[in-house]
Structure formats: C-alpha cells, structure tokens
Design a protein around this motif. Structure first.
Motif: not given
Length: 150
Positions: A74-85
C-alpha cells in the motif's frame, strides 16, 4: 523557497508551488497510525493546519481499507497543487471500491465498525474517486479524496 506567512506567526508556507509526499506502507495495521501522524506533520509544516483533521480522516480510512482488504503493498500519497490537497492511497487490489452506502443504509450501519469508510470519504472530501493503476509491475487501484483549501 519558503516564504513567511504573516497570518501564522513563526510558520513557513510554501508559495503556491506544488509538492508531493509518497509513503510506502507495510501490510500492517500499525501503519494506519504512522500515516495519520505523517499527514498531520506534513500539513503543519506546510501551513495547512486547517485541512489537517479532515485529511487525517481521509488518510486513515483509505490506508485502513488498503491494509485490511488487500494482501499486497500500500502507498499513501499527499499531493498539493493549485489550492487542492489530494489524499490518495494505492493498493494492490485492482477491484473497484464498493460504492458508498446511501444515507438510509449509513444510518443502519452507525453501530458497525466496518462498511462506512467510503461513505465518510464521500461526505468529507470535496471530490473523490478511483482509477486503476499499476505500480512496480503490480496491478492495483488508486483511491483519492480532494480537499479544497478555500
């Protein structure tokens, strides 16, 4: 380069530059707690404290589903771009997630510990979804929830 956020004393906040964190998780229920604490730390360091509680809930539900209902990594990804998480989890099961229960069904499930995860995700996320995804030669899926920081 980080810049000082005048609204939060002592905190540094990235300018609107996108960022991403990826955490590979062993097939172990203790990983759920590690992920929850990682989400809190990452969002605090990026000055996104207002998103922390809901992001922790999304990560907890998604990681827990991945660890409890699949047999592979399993992998967790946090991605922030253009005001959206985007809080997303990849697991090694290519089967689509079961649709969340209806409001009536959810009312009947409130006493149960299982079966409410996707309902929580669909209630808390501004948008959620899934897609098939192959990682490292393993077929699987990526389930995600978006939080708008506005």
């Amino acid at each position: 380069m980080p810049e000082v956020d005048p609204g939060v004393p002592g905190n540094l906040r990235e300018a609107d530059a996108p960022w991403e964190y990826l955490l590979y998780i062993p097939h172990d229920l203790r990983a759920v707690t590690v992920c929850r604490r990682t989400v809190r730390l990452v969002l605090t360091m990026h000055g996104l404290i207002r998103l922390t509680d809901v992001a922790e809930l999304l990560a907890t539900e998604l990681v827990s589903n991945g660890v409890r209902h699949t047999k592979g990594p399993v992998a967790l990804r946090l991605h922030w771009q253009a005001g959206v998480l985007r809080v997303g989890v990849w697991d090694a099961d290519p089967e689509p997630p079961k649709p969340p229960p209806s409001t009536e069904e959810l009312t009947r499930l409130t006493h149960l510990e299982d079966g409410r995860g996707l309902a929580l995700i669909s209630s808390c996320a501004d948008l959620w979804g899934w897609q098939p995804l192959t990682r490292g030669g393993l077929r699987g899926k990526y389930v995600w929830g978006d939080l708008v920081a506005g």
